[in-house]
Design an enzyme around this catalytic site. Sequence first.
Site, PDB file in Angstrom:
ATOM      1  N   LYS A 134       0.804  -1.226   0.000  1.00 47.83           N
ATOM      2  CA  LYS A 134       0.000   0.000   0.000  1.00 47.83           C
ATOM      3  C   LYS A 134       0.837   1.277   0.000  1.00 47.83           C
ATOM      4  O   LYS A 134       0.367   2.331  -0.400  1.00 47.83           O
ATOM      5  CB  LYS A 134      -0.976   0.015   1.174  1.00 47.83           C
ATOM      6  N   ASN A 157       0.057   6.033   7.611  1.00 43.16           N
ATOM      7  CA  ASN A 157       1.119   5.061   7.845  1.00 43.16           C
ATOM      8  C   ASN A 157       2.394   5.418   7.093  1.00 43.16           C
ATOM      9  O   ASN A 157       3.295   4.593   6.994  1.00 43.16           O
ATOM     10  CB  ASN A 157       0.626   3.669   7.409  1.00 43.16           C
ATOM     11  N   HIS A 203      -0.777 -10.250  10.446  1.00 41.50           N
ATOM     12  CA  HIS A 203      -1.204  -9.587  11.693  1.00 41.50           C
ATOM     13  C   HIS A 203      -2.260 -10.407  12.447  1.00 41.50           C
ATOM     14  O   HIS A 203      -3.058  -9.838  13.195  1.00 41.50           O
ATOM     15  CB  HIS A 203      -1.771  -8.193  11.400  1.00 41.50           C
TER      16      HIS A 203
END
Length: 442
Positions: A134, A157, A203
């Site tokens: 991303k 981020n 995750h």
Amino acid sequence: MIVADAWKGRRYAVLGLARSGAATVRALAAAGASVIGWDESSASASALWEQLAADRVESGELAAFEQKNWLLARDLTGFEAMVVSPGVPLNRHPVAEQAARYDVPIIGDIELFAQARAGLPPHKVDGITGTNGKTTPTALVHHILVTAGVPTLMGGNIGLPILAQQPLPEGGVYVLELSSYQIDLTQTLDCDVAVLLNITPDHLDRYNGIEEYAASKARLFAMQSPEHEAIVGIGDEYSARIAHGLSARAEHLTKIAPGVCMDQRAWPALQGPHNAQNALAAIAVARARGVDEAMITRGLATFTGLPHRMEHVATVNGVAYVDDSKATNPESAAPALAAFPRVHWIVGGKPKGDDLDACAPAFGHVARAYTIGEAGPRFAELLASHMPVEEAGTLAAAVASAAAHAKPGETVLLSPACASFDQFRDYEERGRAFRDAVGGLA
């Protein structure tokens, strides 16, 4: 910095005082909020306290508390919210129970940005998420907008914390890279364009299985107004399901299918099939912004890429050296393997799983593998039947051995498919160590 009048006179607790936490404290204090702050590192808390004092920032009840359980004993009655760092694992951190006890919502800095939007000059927000890759499309969208003369900045981020940046003028576009953790901490971010690139298992220590992880990603669209634009890559089962659930949006939904053939020769920093998807996503966002085709084409051609993401470091004796240290799981390493015909693959680190199945389709590109770190012995065992393998142990040893084996026209690729924390502070330090090792080959 970005602030909101709505925060004035209200009380906030901020957990985690590193980059985003420090920016959050500054923004809340500047808006006239009363803030208490806490960090597991007393050094981080003390440093922030000293900075604020030096800057003469009025911060209410902010203090550098060293007691590990101080926040858990704090009476949070009357607090507006607890603002936590995305790195705090709420599924197992006791602060979640503490906030619930006092009925205090847990949010992040992206939610504070969403609350501040009403007071900013008229603008747009593009939000980009996905398990892998991303960062590149976020930076690419930003670059295309800059090329077209659109006021824009990156946050979330990537880059500076969003609240630390100066508000854009009217007509500006905020381009946000959003992790699932950040989405979890956000309730009201209505992106004008929302992008989901992919969903793969990752995750899962923070989620009760991949279904819950996928649901976290899907919330980016649930927060959107239905007339706003949704762009979804449909190359995996979970993203395809989310796209199907958005079918009622009709012309406001763009699906990006895998395997689209594109002529990428004019885009030096966008090689490989994964970058074809990145380019398609960025093109779709730019078109939604009204950028004309000539500016999009120019932006794609002039994009220089990002450090540690398939970054060409040097060519030594006819051998290319490529730093893909950001590839911290097999799914993100696979595209790099597929992008080069003959690869000397440096792989390993702190593993996120027990296999390299996602990389298997590109094993035919690998001339030799060099395993490093904690995963080294296991990965050597997995790869031995597919290619020549050497347990190098360290990154420096792997680079030296790869240099001795590689022939002109081949590529030495650091694409570890693992986290870095067994031998390095982060993937950036690992990438710099690779560059240093390559620099010593001359």
